[in-house]
Design an enzyme around this catalytic site. Structure first.
Site, PDB file in Angstrom:
ATOM      1  CB  SER A   1      -0.865  -0.031   1.264  1.00 29.64           C
ATOM      2  OG  SER A   1      -1.987   0.796   1.122  1.00 29.64           O
ATOM      3  N   PRO A   2       0.407   2.352  -0.600  1.00 30.41           N
ATOM      4  CG  PRO A   2      -0.978   3.992  -1.497  1.00 30.41           C
ATOM      5  CD  PRO A   2      -0.852   2.527  -1.322  1.00 30.41           C
TER       6      PRO A   2
ATOM      7  CD  GLN B   1      -1.720   7.306  -3.154  1.00 25.56           C
ATOM      8  OE1 GLN B   1      -0.854   7.703  -2.385  1.00 25.56           O
ATOM      9  NE2 GLN B   1      -2.819   6.685  -2.744  1.00 25.56           N
TER      10      GLN B   1
ATOM     11  CE1 TYR C   1      -2.946  14.501   2.981  1.00 25.86           C
ATOM     12  CE2 TYR C   1      -3.581  12.317   2.233  1.00 25.86           C
ATOM     13  CZ  TYR C   1      -2.848  13.134   3.073  1.00 25.86           C
ATOM     14  OH  TYR C   1      -2.014  12.582   4.027  1.00 25.86           O
TER      15      TYR C   1
ATOM     16  NE  ARG D   1      -5.600   4.059  -0.663  1.00 20.02           N
ATOM     17  CZ  ARG D   1      -4.870   3.536   0.337  1.00 20.02           C
ATOM     18  NH1 ARG D   1      -4.382   4.304   1.286  1.00 20.02           N
ATOM     19  NH2 ARG D   1      -4.608   2.248   0.388  1.00 20.02           N
TER      20      ARG D   1
ATOM     21  NE  ARG E   1      -1.199   0.093  10.197  1.00 17.66           N
ATOM     22  CZ  ARG E   1      -2.258   0.080  10.985  1.00 17.66           C
ATOM     23  NH1 ARG E   1      -2.212   0.700  12.145  1.00 17.66           N
ATOM     24  NH2 ARG E   1      -3.360  -0.545  10.622  1.00 17.66           N
TER      25      ARG E   1
HETATM   26  C1  LIG Z   1       3.642   5.450   7.328  1.00 16.03           C
HETATM   27  C2  LIG Z   1       2.380   5.464   6.500  1.00 16.03           C
HETATM   28  C3  LIG Z   1       2.293   6.309   5.403  1.00 16.03           C
HETATM   29  C4  LIG Z   1       1.140   6.298   4.602  1.00 16.03           C
HETATM   30  N1  LIG Z   1       1.117   7.052   3.456  1.00 16.03           N
HETATM   31  C5  LIG Z   1       0.096   6.934   2.584  1.00 16.03           C
HETATM   32  C6  LIG Z   1       0.141   7.542   1.295  1.00 16.03           C
HETATM   33  O1  LIG Z   1       1.114   8.153   0.907  1.00 16.03           O
HETATM   34  N2  LIG Z   1      -0.941   7.417   0.497  1.00 16.03           N
HETATM   35  C7  LIG Z   1      -2.043   6.697   0.892  1.00 16.03           C
HETATM   36  O2  LIG Z   1      -3.008   6.605   0.130  1.00 16.03           O
HETATM   37  N3  LIG Z   1      -2.085   6.085   2.076  1.00 16.03           N
HETATM   38  C8  LIG Z   1      -1.045   6.161   2.923  1.00 16.03           C
HETATM   39  N4  LIG Z   1      -1.056   5.471   4.111  1.00 16.03           N
HETATM   40  C9  LIG Z   1      -2.214   4.601   4.418  1.00 16.03           C
HETATM   41  C10 LIG Z   1      -1.920   3.153   4.017  1.00 16.03           C
HETATM   42  O3  LIG Z   1      -1.732   3.040   2.612  1.00 16.03           O
HETATM   43  C11 LIG Z   1      -3.029   2.205   4.455  1.00 16.03           C
HETATM   44  O4  LIG Z   1      -4.228   2.596   3.833  1.00 16.03           O
HETATM   45  C12 LIG Z   1      -3.229   2.191   5.968  1.00 16.03           C
HETATM   46  O5  LIG Z   1      -1.981   2.175   6.651  1.00 16.03           O
HETATM   47  C13 LIG Z   1      -4.027   0.952   6.408  1.00 16.03           C
HETATM   48  O6  LIG Z   1      -3.391  -0.233   6.062  1.00 16.03           O
HETATM   49  P1  LIG Z   1      -2.621  -1.170   7.154  1.00 16.03           P
HETATM   50  O7  LIG Z   1      -3.617  -1.504   8.214  1.00 16.03           O
HETATM   51  O8  LIG Z   1      -2.180  -2.382   6.359  1.00 16.03           O
HETATM   52  O9  LIG Z   1      -1.463  -0.380   7.685  1.00 16.03           O
HETATM   53  C14 LIG Z   1       0.062   5.479   4.937  1.00 16.03           C
HETATM   54  C15 LIG Z   1       0.150   4.665   6.059  1.00 16.03           C
HETATM   55  C16 LIG Z   1       1.291   4.623   6.830  1.00 16.03           C
HETATM   56  C17 LIG Z   1       1.356   3.696   8.007  1.00 16.03           C
END
Ligand SMILES: Cc1cc2nc3c(=O)[nH]c(=O)nc-3n(C[C@H](O)[C@H](O)[C@H](O)COP(=O)(O)O)c2cc1C
Ligand SMILES: Cc1cc2nc3c(=O)[nH]c(=O)nc-3n(C[C@H](O)[C@H](O)[C@H](O)COP(=O)(O)OP(=O)(O)OC[C@H]3O[C@@H](n4cnc5c(N)ncnc54)[C@H](O)[C@@H]3O)c2cc1C
Length: 783
Positions: free
Chosen positions: A415-416, A493, A575, A623, A717
């Site tokens: 994921s981004p 993205q 955003y 997204r 994560r």
């Molecule tokens: C350190 C960090 C940076 C993130 N940056 C972005 C981002 O640049 N773009 C985005 O769409 N989501 C971003 N997210 C959200 C994640 O892509 C994801 O949707 C969210 O962490 C939930 O997934 P998880 O439970 O597997 O961590 C970020 C999450 C984390 C933890």
């Protein structure tokens, strides 16, 4: 202690007998308005697990209940002319009357005073130390003390009728029949030597359209007999609700949740138990189980706190209350599944049946395999064939997925994740190693972080960009590495931070404004993301919007030149484009605010312009925040409409996230908590979706993909902790063939060792199960 139970259903009788068995000096009375032989309903179902709890609580009743039970293992799903059978489910059915008679007899044997045919609408005249209000679903005591208990009653969308039949089903049977008005389903199971329960259910609007509201009781039953004739083998359907006339036999399920379970009436605590305190939809068969477990829990706590009833009641309300909420959550998923058969019916029968079995999200893929390995193997072979592989079992997570001209080797996506480590928007060595390592780690698709089309579109000064050629070249280096050294694909993205821009890098204070060097912010309307803290954003003018759209298009062209395989437009998390979509942040009165159609106008304009500039052979996703988690904000139903609009504009997949639009949000977290939104959008619209959020094991990914809840799973994560998350998960579930999970050749000896070590761990766990810690330690040392 003097105890009075108001209501002689399963809860009241069982609690009474457990208390009497615990200490014969307790004076226990049960007041029941009916005679011992009057009862509604046919049979009830327990799982094998519940029977274990009953045995521990009172072996004698458990033995009698076991003798009277009809046990079966299989579930049959009849759908579109097919029957899908899976085994190992371990259910028992017993007649409600039989169960009550066993409990009544045991109460009498132990000396409980049973007062039948006594209506007790009030606790005012009861002289006792403890009063149990177990007077069922429509509890009058609960209503009387509603200020304390704070009941929340949610009348659900389906109508259902509780019938019986002499047809003896040899499996728990779900039968689905489509009519000109919509879907009807039957839930049927045998509960004694001569009778089966047969519940018929359909959404309220279908029930009305079919004319059932106007039919007599007999006509309604005849309708069901005709509709489900092929399952009844000529047997009739029977009603035992003699007191109900006309369509009154068709009810809507009331989901009851009470915030408090204990009221003090000035003389004694009045404690809710069973259906009076909570209900769980019959499709997970747990109403009676919950009632009996409440009784076991409270009796156990009273024994554990001699002379301290208050402590026992506090534990009951707080700890048992949370247990029940968990079951009610699973029951809610199940209720909603049956309310939306129309949507699930778009799935192929194999996937429909699997989605039904895993509907509560409590039974996972591996859990189903434990129950019936043959069934899961067959399903995996079918899914593999759908994905273009040989029809042999492969974990669904490792099947390929194709969109436009791009095929991903598996369903896992990094994921981004913002790294805030670029200089002047140029990604550097950190990004090469970070993204390169994750591409080598087994995921099918690796997303780079939100990248910005202009300097003022950045969240922080550390965010990468695509507004100049130096940035495009730096991205090209990363893309080339991924293509040359791995079988993963890589996605860009693009996003504009809008009101959440000009902030510090996360580890210096997330969302806090820069101490110096801030840049002006834009949003849909004047906005301050953190009240009193963030810099104010001003409303974008049409001129700003033209510039932003053109910046996105220029960045899109650079992303194509850099060789990215996939492009995503970030319209989530508060955003800029998300700020246009949400009514919480968009208060514009022009063509870009107000209705959802208007709020979508600018994000769609940007998307269309990008789509026109992006190669037609490559996929594009969007997204979305599918839920703002704030009253008055966007809901999952709004998300369906947003997704529909992007789909019409040429979007190939919706990346379904939620929240982060407002600091007022109250999300309901839990494993896979956003996946139901991905499921809703996918199966309502027939568009591919990516699920994200608290998906942390292969088992989660396998269940989501196999049930058709999403097409891809994004993992964020866990990929920070382990770049090779996918490869480790493959080894953990014993997927060693390499299909969809190829290791870099340089790392192959690591694969072999990891698989051997995990196999040894599995064997050790099996050998030591049931041993004491000391014995386990000895075995591990070879002693
Ligand atoms: C350190 C960090 C940076 C993130 N940056 C972005 C981002 O640049 N773009 C985005 O769409 N989501 C971003 N997210 C959200 C994640 O892509 C994801 O949707 C969210 O962490 C939930 O997934 P998880 O439970 O597997 O961590 C970020 C999450 C984390 C933890
Ligand atoms: C249609 C239907 C289908 C169901 N299917 C299942 C199933 O498959 N599996 C399952 O586990 N559960 C099922 N249940 C739920 C199950 O019946 C209840 O969850 C369970 O009986 C709860 O036990 P209880 O003792 O709390 O309430 P109840 O069984 O409702 O008992 C309450 C008792 O209180 C008595 N009472 C009420 N008011 C008074 C008063 N003022 N004075 C004296 N007595 C009073 C009532 O007569 C009744 O006997 C079903 C319920 C319904 C309605």
């Amino acid at each position: 202690m003097r105890i009075t139970c108001i209501g002689g259903g399963p809860a009241g009788l069982y609690f009474a007998l457990l208390m009497k068995q615990q200490d014969p000096r307790h004076e226990v009375t049960v007041i029941e308005r009916n005679a011992p032989t009057d009862t509604f309903g046919w049979g009830v179902v327990f799982s094998d697990q519940t029977l274990g709890a009953l045995k521990r609580a009172d072996a004698k009743t458990a033995g009698q209940i076991l003798d009277a039970f009809n046990h079966w293992d299989d579930i049959d799903v009849h759908f579109k002319g097919r029957t899908m059978r899976s085994g190992g489910h371990g259910f028992c059915g017993i007649g409600r009357m039989r169960l009550l008679n066993i409990l009544q007899a045991r109460c009498e044997e132990l000396g409980v005073a049973l007062r039948y045919k006594t209506d007790c609408p009030d606790d005012a005249d009861i002289d006792a130390d403890l009063i149990i209000a177990c007077d069922g679903l429509n509890s009058r005591i609960r209503t009387k003390y509603a200020d304390t208990y704070q009941p929340d009653i949610d009348l659900r969308r389906c109508r259902f009728v509780w019938l019986g039949t002499r047809k003896l089903f040899d499996a728990f049977t779900f039968a689905f029949e489509k009519t000109e008005w919509g879907w009807f389903q039957a839930h049927a199971y045998r509960f004694d030597d001569t009778t089966s329960t047969f519940i018929v259910e359909t959404p309220e609007e279908v029930w009305r359209a079919a004319g059932l509201e106007a039919m007599s009781k007999e006509e309604g039953i005849a309708f069901c007999e005709k509709l489900f004739a092929r399952y009844l083998d000529g047997h009739a359907l029977m009603s035992n609700a003699a007191h109900l006339r006309g369509s009154a036999q068709w009810i809507r399920f009331p989901r009851v949740v009470c915030r408090r379970w204990v009221h003090h009436n000035g003389r004694a605590p009045v404690v809710l138990m069973g259906d009076a305190a909570h209900t769980a939809h019959f499709s997970i068969g747990s109403g009676t189980k919950l009632a009996l477990e409440d009784a076991i829990d409270l009796a156990g706590r009273i024994a554990a706190h001699p002379g301290d009833l208050a402590a026992a009641l506090q534990g009951y309300e707080e700890i048992r209350g949370v247990e029940v909420l968990k079951i009610q959550n699973a029951a809610r998923n199940s209720t909603e599944w049956f309310e939306n058969v129309e949507r699930h019916a778009k799935l192929e029968p194999e996937q429909f049946a699997y989605a039904l079995l895993t509907r509560s999200q409590r039974i996972s893929h591996e859990n189903l395999r434990l129950r019936d390995a043959g069934y899961v193997g067959q399903l995996e072979g079918w899914l593999a064939a759908q994905a273009g592989l040989k029809p042999e079992p492969v974990p669904p997570m490792f099947t390929p997925f194709t969109l436009r001209g791009l095929t991903l080797k598996n369903r896992v996506v990094v994921s981004p994740m913002a790294q805030y480590s670029a200089t002047d928007g140029v990604p550097g060595d950190h990004h090469l190693v970070h993204l390169g390592a994750r591409a080598m780690g087994g995921a099918g698709l690796v997303f780079c972080e939100m990248t910005c089309p202009s300097p003022d579109a950045r969240i922080t000064p550390g965010c990468p960009g695509l507004w100049n050629d130096a940035q495009a070249q730096a991205w090209r280096r990363i893309v080339d590495f991924v293509h040359a050294n791995t079988t993963a694909k890589i996605a860009m993205q693009l996003g504009h931070a809008g009101p959440k821009g000009s902030t510090r890098v996360a580890w210096e204070g997330e969302d806090l404004p820069l101490a110096a060097g801030n840049w002006p912010l834009l949003s849909a309307s004047p906005q301050q993301y953190l009240d009193g803290v963030s810099d104010w954003a001003r409303a974008a003018t049409r001129e700003d919007m033209d510039r932003i759209r053109d910046d996105f298009v220029a960045a899109t062209k650079r992303a194509a030149q850099a060789g990215f395989d996939w492009l995503e437009l970030h319209c989530a998390h508060g955003y800029l484009l998300s700020a246009f979509l949400s009514p919480l942040t968009n208060q514009r009165s022009d063509d870009y605010g107000g209705s959802l159609e208007n709020r979508l106008r600018f994000p769609l304009e940007v998307f269309r312009a990008m789509r026109a500039a992006w190669p037609s052979t490559k996929p594009m996703s969007v997204r979305l925040s599918a839920h703002d988690w704030v009253p008055g904000g966007n809901t999952p139903a709004d998300a369906v409409e947003m997704a529909r609009a992007f789909q019409a504009a040429g979007c190939d997949l919706i990346d379904v996230s939620s929240g982060q639009v407002s600091k007022q949000q109250k999300p309901v977290y839990g494993r896979m908590y956003q996946t139901p939104f991905a499921d809703l959008i996918r199966n309502e619209l027939g568009i591919a979706t990516m699920a994200v959020g608290a998906i942390s094991e292969a088992d989660h990914v396998n269940s989501i993909i196999a049930a058709g809840r999403a097409d891809l799973c994004a993992i964020a994560r866990p990929h920070l902790a382990n770049p090779a998350w996918t490869l480790l998960e493959a080894a953990k579930i014993g997927h060693t063939s390499g299909v969809g999970a190829d290791w870099p050749v340089q790392y192959l000896s690591g694969k072999n060792q990891l698989e051997r070590n995990l196999e040894r761990e599995r064997q050790m766990a099996a050998a030591t199960a049931g041993l004491s810690p000391q014995e386990q330690a000895n075995l591990a040392q070879g002693v």
